[in-house]
Design a protein around this motif. Structure first.
Motif, PDB file in Angstrom:
ATOM      1  N   LYS A 185       0.833  -1.212   0.000  1.00 35.93           N
ATOM      2  CA  LYS A 185       0.000   0.000   0.000  1.00 35.93           C
ATOM      3  C   LYS A 185       0.862   1.253   0.000  1.00 35.93           C
ATOM      4  O   LYS A 185       0.438   2.314  -0.480  1.00 35.93           O
ATOM      5  N   ASP A 186       2.088   1.153   0.508  1.00 38.92           N
ATOM      6  CA  ASP A 186       2.972   2.308   0.559  1.00 38.92           C
ATOM      7  C   ASP A 186       3.601   2.640  -0.786  1.00 38.92           C
ATOM      8  O   ASP A 186       4.373   3.597  -0.898  1.00 38.92           O
ATOM      9  N   SER A 187       3.270   1.836  -1.799  1.00 44.07           N
ATOM     10  CA  SER A 187       3.712   2.161  -3.154  1.00 44.07           C
ATOM     11  C   SER A 187       2.875   3.305  -3.737  1.00 44.07           C
ATOM     12  O   SER A 187       3.186   3.805  -4.817  1.00 44.07           O
ATOM     13  N   TYR A 188       1.831   3.707  -3.013  1.00 41.51           N
ATOM     14  CA  TYR A 188       0.918   4.743  -3.498  1.00 41.51           C
ATOM     15  C   TYR A 188       0.929   5.926  -2.536  1.00 41.51           C
ATOM     16  O   TYR A 188       0.823   5.758  -1.324  1.00 41.51           O
ATOM     17  N   VAL A 189       1.083   7.118  -3.106  1.00 42.45           N
ATOM     18  CA  VAL A 189       1.285   8.324  -2.306  1.00 42.45           C
ATOM     19  C   VAL A 189       0.325   9.431  -2.748  1.00 42.45           C
ATOM     20  O   VAL A 189       0.100   9.613  -3.954  1.00 42.45           O
ATOM     21  N   ALA A 190      -0.238  10.139  -1.779  1.00 41.65           N
ATOM     22  CA  ALA A 190      -1.049  11.326  -2.077  1.00 41.65           C
ATOM     23  C   ALA A 190      -0.203  12.571  -1.844  1.00 41.65           C
ATOM     24  O   ALA A 190       0.511  12.658  -0.844  1.00 41.65           O
ATOM     25  N   TYR A 191      -0.281  13.503  -2.771  1.00 42.41           N
ATOM     26  CA  TYR A 191       0.482  14.736  -2.671  1.00 42.41           C
ATOM     27  C   TYR A 191      -0.427  15.958  -2.674  1.00 42.41           C
ATOM     28  O   TYR A 191      -1.404  16.013  -3.424  1.00 42.41           O
ATOM     29  N   ASN A 192      -0.082  16.921  -1.844  1.00 40.92           N
ATOM     30  CA  ASN A 192      -0.733  18.233  -1.824  1.00 40.92           C
ATOM     31  C   ASN A 192       0.353  19.285  -1.990  1.00 40.92           C
ATOM     32  O   ASN A 192       1.302  19.332  -1.199  1.00 40.92           O
ATOM     33  N   ILE A 193       0.219  20.106  -3.009  1.00 38.73           N
ATOM     34  CA  ILE A 193       1.281  21.049  -3.365  1.00 38.73           C
ATOM     35  C   ILE A 193       0.727  22.464  -3.463  1.00 38.73           C
ATOM     36  O   ILE A 193      -0.370  22.685  -3.975  1.00 38.73           O
ATOM     37  N   GLU A 194       1.506  23.406  -2.945  1.00 38.72           N
ATOM     38  CA  GLU A 194       1.197  24.827  -3.116  1.00 38.72           C
ATOM     39  C   GLU A 194       2.195  25.408  -4.116  1.00 38.72           C
ATOM     40  O   GLU A 194       3.402  25.161  -4.018  1.00 38.72           O
ATOM     41  N   VAL A 195       1.686  26.144  -5.078  1.00 35.66           N
ATOM     42  CA  VAL A 195       2.547  26.766  -6.088  1.00 35.66           C
ATOM     43  C   VAL A 195       2.241  28.256  -6.177  1.00 35.66           C
ATOM     44  O   VAL A 195       1.139  28.709  -5.851  1.00 35.66           O
ATOM     45  N   ALA A 196       3.238  29.012  -6.616  1.00 37.05           N
ATOM     46  CA  ALA A 196       3.081  30.455  -6.802  1.00 37.05           C
ATOM     47  C   ALA A 196       3.651  30.839  -8.165  1.00 37.05           C
ATOM     48  O   ALA A 196       4.681  30.320  -8.588  1.00 37.05           O
ATOM     49  N   LYS A 197       2.968  31.739  -8.832  1.00 36.62           N
ATOM     50  CA  LYS A 197       3.397  32.173 -10.156  1.00 36.62           C
ATOM     51  C   LYS A 197       4.383  33.326 -10.017  1.00 36.62           C
ATOM     52  O   LYS A 197       4.098  34.331  -9.372  1.00 36.62           O
ATOM     53  N   ASN A 198       5.565  33.185 -10.630  1.00 39.38           N
ATOM     54  CA  ASN A 198       6.562  34.246 -10.530  1.00 39.38           C
ATOM     55  C   ASN A 198       6.380  35.285 -11.640  1.00 39.38           C
ATOM     56  O   ASN A 198       5.452  35.198 -12.445  1.00 39.38           O
ATOM     57  N   LYS A 199       7.263  36.246 -11.690  1.00 40.63           N
ATOM     58  CA  LYS A 199       7.099  37.380 -12.593  1.00 40.63           C
ATOM     59  C   LYS A 199       7.189  37.016 -14.070  1.00 40.63           C
ATOM     60  O   LYS A 199       6.688  37.752 -14.923  1.00 40.63           O
ATOM     61  N   VAL A 200       7.839  35.885 -14.376  1.00 38.52           N
ATOM     62  CA  VAL A 200       7.960  35.490 -15.785  1.00 38.52           C
ATOM     63  C   VAL A 200       6.961  34.405 -16.164  1.00 38.52           C
ATOM     64  O   VAL A 200       6.999  33.876 -17.271  1.00 38.52           O
ATOM     65  N   GLY A 201       6.052  34.072 -15.237  1.00 31.06           N
ATOM     66  CA  GLY A 201       4.962  33.170 -15.586  1.00 31.06           C
ATOM     67  C   GLY A 201       5.144  31.724 -15.197  1.00 31.06           C
ATOM     68  O   GLY A 201       4.325  30.876 -15.576  1.00 31.06           O
ATOM     69  N   VAL A 202       6.183  31.403 -14.432  1.00 30.59           N
ATOM     70  CA  VAL A 202       6.421  30.015 -14.008  1.00 30.59           C
ATOM     71  C   VAL A 202       5.726  29.753 -12.681  1.00 30.59           C
ATOM     72  O   VAL A 202       5.853  30.527 -11.728  1.00 30.59           O
ATOM     73  N   TRP A 203       4.999  28.631 -12.608  1.00 34.27           N
ATOM     74  CA  TRP A 203       4.351  28.224 -11.369  1.00 34.27           C
ATOM     75  C   TRP A 203       5.349  27.402 -10.562  1.00 34.27           C
ATOM     76  O   TRP A 203       5.607  26.241 -10.852  1.00 34.27           O
ATOM     77  N   GLU A 204       5.930  28.027  -9.531  1.00 26.75           N
ATOM     78  CA  GLU A 204       7.001  27.413  -8.754  1.00 26.75           C
ATOM     79  C   GLU A 204       6.456  26.688  -7.518  1.00 26.75           C
ATOM     80  O   GLU A 204       5.501  27.143  -6.886  1.00 26.75           O
ATOM     81  N   LEU A 205       7.112  25.597  -7.158  1.00 23.59           N
ATOM     82  CA  LEU A 205       6.797  24.892  -5.926  1.00 23.59           C
ATOM     83  C   LEU A 205       7.206  25.742  -4.724  1.00 23.59           C
ATOM     84  O   LEU A 205       8.353  26.184  -4.632  1.00 23.59           O
ATOM     85  N   VAL A 206       6.270  25.971  -3.792  1.00 24.28           N
ATOM     86  CA  VAL A 206       6.600  26.698  -2.568  1.00 24.28           C
ATOM     87  C   VAL A 206       6.349  25.862  -1.317  1.00 24.28           C
ATOM     88  O   VAL A 206       6.915  26.129  -0.257  1.00 24.28           O
ATOM     89  N   GLU A 207       5.519  24.827  -1.428  1.00 19.41           N
ATOM     90  CA  GLU A 207       5.266  23.956  -0.280  1.00 19.41           C
ATOM     91  C   GLU A 207       4.667  22.640  -0.761  1.00 19.41           C
ATOM     92  O   GLU A 207       3.906  22.628  -1.742  1.00 19.41           O
ATOM     93  N   ILE A 208       5.016  21.536  -0.089  1.00 17.15           N
ATOM     94  CA  ILE A 208       4.487  20.240  -0.481  1.00 17.15           C
ATOM     95  C   ILE A 208       4.358  19.331   0.724  1.00 17.15           C
ATOM     96  O   ILE A 208       5.211  19.325   1.602  1.00 17.15           O
ATOM     97  N   THR A 209       3.240  18.600   0.801  1.00 16.74           N
ATOM     98  CA  THR A 209       3.041  17.595   1.832  1.00 16.74           C
ATOM     99  C   THR A 209       2.610  16.302   1.157  1.00 16.74           C
ATOM    100  O   THR A 209       2.151  16.311   0.011  1.00 16.74           O
ATOM    101  N   SER A 210       2.750  15.187   1.864  1.00 15.26           N
ATOM    102  CA  SER A 210       2.422  13.913   1.255  1.00 15.26           C
ATOM    103  C   SER A 210       1.921  12.928   2.292  1.00 15.26           C
ATOM    104  O   SER A 210       2.192  13.067   3.486  1.00 15.26           O
ATOM    105  N   THR A 211       1.175  11.932   1.814  1.00 11.82           N
ATOM    106  CA  THR A 211       0.716  10.848   2.669  1.00 11.82           C
ATOM    107  C   THR A 211       0.997   9.537   1.951  1.00 11.82           C
ATOM    108  O   THR A 211       0.342   9.212   0.952  1.00 11.82           O
TER     109      THR A 211
END
Length: 219
Positions: A185-211
């Motif tokens: 069962k641990d072969s499967y993971v849930a992810y929750n990610i927060e992203v922020a868009k920078n000045k040139v339009g890239v959605w960058e990772l700023v925070e991530i949690t997992s189960t």
């Protein structure tokens, strides 16, 4: 295999321990909240929150190349909403950049730094450093599915998804030994990610949690 977006399991201090666990058979067996950000927001809420595409995307994204034995599959790749599609695209490139950094044994790989910022950047570096310290790399195919986006504003969003690591493994560089080949069962993971868009339009990772072992991601 605990290898990516389990980058953070509540705190950055968890990264070192998680990164040394093998695919599908790690010691991180805690079952937390199985709810995936953006996957249970209701039919109209995400649409009503979605901003129009107002800022131009002027970023020159890096070309990321992975060895033939390392593959990532993303479902869905697109939703038809241009903002959500841009977020999903950059999230996929973040995942591939993490893989490339692990393969290169380089926590400061420019492609990885391109898609991360703040705590997200620190976590990503620690994640890759854990593989480097252990003398491990990665191999196999990881499937990312049930990808959903919740747009909070023109520059902030959340992404939720599951990862199937049953066909992905950590590999000892010196010996070629594969780790975590048993599917659990641990072969499967849930992810929750927060992203922020920078000045040139890239959605960058700023925070991530997992189960790891999340009920909602089991086959």
């Amino acid at each position: 295999m605990n290898r990516r977006p389990t980058l953070i399991a509540a705190t950055l201090t968890a990264v070192a321990a998680l990164s040394l666990s093998a695919c599908g058979g790690g010691d991180d067996t805690s079952e937390g909240n199985d709810k995936i950000a953006g996957a249970d927001t209701g039919g109209d809420s995400a649409a009503s929150a979605s901003p129009s595409v107002s800022a131009s995307d002027s970023a020159k994204r890096p070309t990321i190349e992975l060895p033939s034995d390392v593959k990532d599959v993303f479902t869905p790749e697109k939703t038809g909403n241009p903002v959500e599609d841009a977020i999903l695209r950059d999230n996929a490139e973040l995942v591939r950049a993490l893989d490339a950094a692990i393969v290169a044994q380089d926590p400061h790989l420019p492609a990885l730094e391109f898609y991360t910022e703040g705590e997200g950047a620190v976590a990503a570096e620690k994640w890759v450093q854990g593989f480097k310290d252990a003398g491990w790399t990665i191999t196999g195919t990881t499937r990312y599915f049930d990808r959903a986006v919740k747009v909070n504003s023109e520059t902030s969003a959340a992404i939720g998804y599951c990862a199937d690591e049953s066909k992905a493994h950590s590999k000892v560089i010196k010996t070629g030994e594969l780790k975590g080949t048993k599917v659990t069962k641990d072969s499967y993971v849930a992810y929750n990610i927060e992203v922020a868009k920078n000045k040139v339009g890239v959605w960058e990772l700023v925070e991530i949690t997992s189960t790891r072992g999340a009920t909602g991601c089991q086959p």
